[in-house]
Design a protein around this motif. Structure first.
Motif, PDB file in Angstrom:
ATOM      1  N   GLN A 231       0.824  -1.204   0.000  1.00  0.00           N
ATOM      2  CA  GLN A 231       0.000   0.000   0.000  1.00  0.00           C
ATOM      3  C   GLN A 231       0.865   1.264   0.000  1.00  0.00           C
ATOM      4  OE1 GLN A 231      -2.823  -0.283   3.245  1.00  0.00           O
ATOM      5  NE2 GLN A 231      -3.386  -2.379   2.668  1.00  0.00           N
ATOM      6  N   GLU A 232       1.958   1.221   0.742  1.00  0.00           N
ATOM      7  CA  GLU A 232       2.866   2.361   0.769  1.00  0.00           C
ATOM      8  C   GLU A 232       3.536   2.570  -0.592  1.00  0.00           C
ATOM      9  OE1 GLU A 232       4.794   5.672   1.926  1.00  0.00           O
ATOM     10  OE2 GLU A 232       3.166   4.623   2.961  1.00  0.00           O
ATOM     11  N   MET A 233       3.891   1.471  -1.254  1.00  0.00           N
ATOM     12  CA  MET A 233       4.487   1.573  -2.595  1.00  0.00           C
ATOM     13  C   MET A 233       3.502   2.214  -3.571  1.00  0.00           C
ATOM     14  SD  MET A 233       6.505  -2.076  -2.961  1.00  0.00           S
ATOM     15  CE  MET A 233       7.056  -1.719  -4.637  1.00  0.00           C
ATOM     16  N   ILE A 234       2.238   1.843  -3.471  1.00  0.00           N
ATOM     17  CA  ILE A 234       1.221   2.395  -4.373  1.00  0.00           C
ATOM     18  C   ILE A 234       1.013   3.886  -4.097  1.00  0.00           C
ATOM     19  CG2 ILE A 234      -1.213   2.276  -5.047  1.00  0.00           C
ATOM     20  CD1 ILE A 234      -1.099  -0.726  -4.359  1.00  0.00           C
ATOM     21  N   ASN A 235       0.990   4.246  -2.815  1.00  0.00           N
ATOM     22  CA  ASN A 235       0.839   5.663  -2.469  1.00  0.00           C
ATOM     23  C   ASN A 235       2.020   6.489  -2.988  1.00  0.00           C
ATOM     24  OD1 ASN A 235      -1.631   5.439  -1.154  1.00  0.00           O
ATOM     25  ND2 ASN A 235      -0.678   4.931   0.809  1.00  0.00           N
ATOM     26  N   LYS A 236       3.189   5.899  -2.930  1.00  0.00           N
ATOM     27  CA  LYS A 236       4.378   6.591  -3.432  1.00  0.00           C
ATOM     28  C   LYS A 236       4.284   6.798  -4.943  1.00  0.00           C
ATOM     29  CE  LYS A 236       9.427   6.246  -3.499  1.00  0.00           C
ATOM     30  NZ  LYS A 236      10.597   5.405  -3.122  1.00  0.00           N
ATOM     31  N   VAL A 237       3.776   5.779  -5.636  1.00  0.00           N
ATOM     32  CA  VAL A 237       3.584   5.895  -7.086  1.00  0.00           C
ATOM     33  C   VAL A 237       2.583   7.006  -7.387  1.00  0.00           C
ATOM     34  CG1 VAL A 237       2.596   4.744  -9.112  1.00  0.00           C
ATOM     35  CG2 VAL A 237       4.223   3.525  -7.655  1.00  0.00           C
ATOM     36  N   TYR A 238       1.476   7.021  -6.647  1.00  0.00           N
ATOM     37  CA  TYR A 238       0.446   8.045  -6.873  1.00  0.00           C
ATOM     38  C   TYR A 238       1.007   9.451  -6.645  1.00  0.00           C
ATOM     39  CZ  TYR A 238      -3.466  11.112  -5.797  1.00  0.00           C
ATOM     40  OH  TYR A 238      -4.332  12.176  -5.766  1.00  0.00           O
ATOM     41  N   ASP A 239       1.741   9.627  -5.570  1.00  0.00           N
ATOM     42  CA  ASP A 239       2.295  10.948  -5.260  1.00  0.00           C
ATOM     43  C   ASP A 239       3.237  11.451  -6.355  1.00  0.00           C
ATOM     44  OD1 ASP A 239       0.898  10.985  -2.894  1.00  0.00           O
ATOM     45  OD2 ASP A 239       2.570  10.211  -1.690  1.00  0.00           O
ATOM     46  N   SER A 240       3.900  10.500  -7.025  1.00  0.00           N
ATOM     47  CA  SER A 240       4.825  10.884  -8.095  1.00  0.00           C
ATOM     48  C   SER A 240       4.116  11.068  -9.430  1.00  0.00           C
ATOM     49  CB  SER A 240       5.923   9.828  -8.242  1.00  0.00           C
ATOM     50  OG  SER A 240       6.670   9.703  -7.048  1.00  0.00           O
ATOM     51  N   MET A 241       2.944  10.451  -9.573  1.00  0.00           N
ATOM     52  CA  MET A 241       2.209  10.544 -10.831  1.00  0.00           C
ATOM     53  C   MET A 241       1.585  11.921 -11.043  1.00  0.00           C
ATOM     54  SD  MET A 241       0.166   6.921 -11.076  1.00  0.00           S
ATOM     55  CE  MET A 241      -0.771   7.436 -12.526  1.00  0.00           C
ATOM     56  N   TYR A 242       1.114  12.539  -9.955  1.00  0.00           N
ATOM     57  CA  TYR A 242       0.313  13.761 -10.093  1.00  0.00           C
ATOM     58  C   TYR A 242       0.932  14.912  -9.297  1.00  0.00           C
ATOM     59  CZ  TYR A 242      -3.059  10.419 -11.869  1.00  0.00           C
ATOM     60  OH  TYR A 242      -3.666   9.433 -12.600  1.00  0.00           O
ATOM     61  N   GLN A 243       0.988  16.036  -9.957  1.00  0.00           N
ATOM     62  CA  GLN A 243       1.459  17.269  -9.309  1.00  0.00           C
ATOM     63  C   GLN A 243       0.384  18.337  -9.506  1.00  0.00           C
ATOM     64  OE1 GLN A 243       5.313  18.686 -10.575  1.00  0.00           O
ATOM     65  NE2 GLN A 243       4.901  20.754  -9.787  1.00  0.00           N
ATOM     66  N   LEU A 244      -0.291  18.673  -8.401  1.00  0.00           N
ATOM     67  CA  LEU A 244      -1.367  19.653  -8.453  1.00  0.00           C
ATOM     68  C   LEU A 244      -0.874  20.979  -7.868  1.00  0.00           C
ATOM     69  CD1 LEU A 244      -4.358  20.323  -8.987  1.00  0.00           C
ATOM     70  CD2 LEU A 244      -4.841  19.536  -6.641  1.00  0.00           C
ATOM     71  N   ASP A 245      -0.927  22.013  -8.678  1.00  0.00           N
ATOM     72  CA  ASP A 245      -0.512  23.352  -8.245  1.00  0.00           C
ATOM     73  C   ASP A 245      -1.721  24.291  -8.309  1.00  0.00           C
ATOM     74  OD1 ASP A 245       2.199  22.669  -7.898  1.00  0.00           O
ATOM     75  OD2 ASP A 245       2.542  22.872 -10.060  1.00  0.00           O
ATOM     76  N   ILE A 246      -1.942  24.985  -7.197  1.00  0.00           N
ATOM     77  CA  ILE A 246      -3.023  25.969  -7.133  1.00  0.00           C
ATOM     78  C   ILE A 246      -2.391  27.324  -6.805  1.00  0.00           C
ATOM     79  CG2 ILE A 246      -5.139  26.657  -5.953  1.00  0.00           C
ATOM     80  CD1 ILE A 246      -5.684  23.708  -5.408  1.00  0.00           C
ATOM     81  N   ASP A 247      -2.560  28.211  -7.713  1.00  0.00           N
ATOM     82  CA  ASP A 247      -1.888  29.513  -7.608  1.00  0.00           C
ATOM     83  C   ASP A 247      -2.924  30.637  -7.610  1.00  0.00           C
ATOM     84  OD1 ASP A 247       0.102  31.444  -7.598  1.00  0.00           O
ATOM     85  OD2 ASP A 247       0.185  31.499  -9.795  1.00  0.00           O
TER      86      ASP A 247
END
Length: 318
Positions: A231-247
């Motif tokens: 589960q931790e490996m999958i969460n790490k993959v998800y965190d690297s897949m998406y970068q959300l920036d709100i400006d």
């Protein structure tokens, strides 16, 4: 003409087999015609000998013809022998081809049974290791067809997901849930960022290839369970897949309007006010882009590619 350099070990295509059959018939027909032609010449020469006073000359010619006849018979016999040998080689090649197909099917069936056994066993990795050792020993003793069986069976196992289907599905569901949460969050940004004057969205696609995820996990962990580590490996993959920036951008804008005083005089008035813009930008990457270096560092990138090609031999999992 019969090819004297035919290699008995080479595989013959269906076209070559048909072509050989035609050449074989022509060779037999040619040999029979030569024998008939020679028989006609022999009878003609015997008549010539009886009516010719120069018997010694005729005897020398007949002796030469008899020697040529023996040569032709030998050549025809040799040609027919080679034709028969090549025909036999054609039959043997076809038998080998059919045997290879049968062996390949058997190998795949055996591989599937092993995968099923491994998936339901707590000692899955040990079973795979023992299976591969037996196959390696068998390779040293088996014939060429048996070697094909070993190669097919081993390849099937090496490119298969060893993890149980329910664990594989749970892994993909976890990533799906994270992505669905991201979509929902983006859709409701105006509810979280209230009273902005303007919202601008720059959003990449949200989604993933489930086989990239499962091939990555299987290459790294072989036979795994859906536990806290995975589960931790999958969460790490998800965190690297998406970068959300709100400006948030704050601008001071101005507005001009006409005001009229009590005496009826009109005056142009400029008023400044605050204007807030919210820019939402999502950058996404595929799983393969993220994990490729990790797979190469672990020395299992080729295994990952093989599993991707076969979809872990579970193409209907999703």
């Amino acid at each position: 003409m019969i090819d004297s350099e035919f290699n008995g070990n080479e595989e013959l295509s269906e076209e070559e087999v048909k072509a050989f059959g035609e050449s074989y018939k022509k060779a037999i027909k040619k040999a029979v015609n030569k024998l008939k032609e020679h028989q006609d010449k022999k009878e003609s020469k015997l008549k010539f000998k009886e009516g010719n006073p120069n018997n010694k000359l005729n005897e020398r010619k007949n002796s030469s013809d008899t020697f040529s006849q023996a040569q032709r018979k030998a050549a025809v016999k040799e040609a027919m022998k080679k034709a028969h040998q090549k025909q036999q080689q054609v039959k043997n090649a076809e038998k080998k081809r059919k045997a290879a197909v049968t062996v390949k099917d058997a190998a795949e069936k055996a591989g599937k049974k092993v995968i099923q056994a491994v998936s339901s066993s707590k000692c899955g990795i040990l079973i795979v290791i023992l299976f591969l050792i037996v196959f390696m020993l068998f390779t040293t003793l088996a014939t060429s067809c048996s070697s094909s069986f070993v190669d097919s069976g081993t390849a099937y196992i090496a490119t298969s997901y060893m993890t149980r289907d329910e664990d594989l599905i749970a892994c993909n569901e976890q990533l799906n849930n994270r992505e669905n949460g991201l979509r929902e969050y983006i859709d409701h940004i105006p509810d979280y960022y209230v009273d902005w004057n303007e919202y601008n969205y720059y959003i990449d696609d949200i989604g993933h290839d489930p086989y990239q995820l499962l091939s990555y996990l299987s290459a790294m962990k072989i036979n795994f369970k859906y536990d806290a580590e995975i589960q931790e490996m999958i969460n790490k993959v998800y965190d690297s897949m998406y970068q959300l920036d709100i400006d948030s951008v704050h601008e001071v804008r101005s507005e001009t309007h006409i005001e009229t005083d009590a005496d009826g005089n009109e005056t142009e008035v400029t008023v400044e006010y605050d204007y807030y813009i919210l820019n939402i930008r999502l950058i996404s990457r595929s799983i393969e882009e993220i994990v490729i270096q990790e797979l190469k560092d672990a020395g299992v990138y080729d295994l990952y590619l093989a599993m991707m090609q076969t979809k872990g031999n579970k193409p209907d999992l999703f």
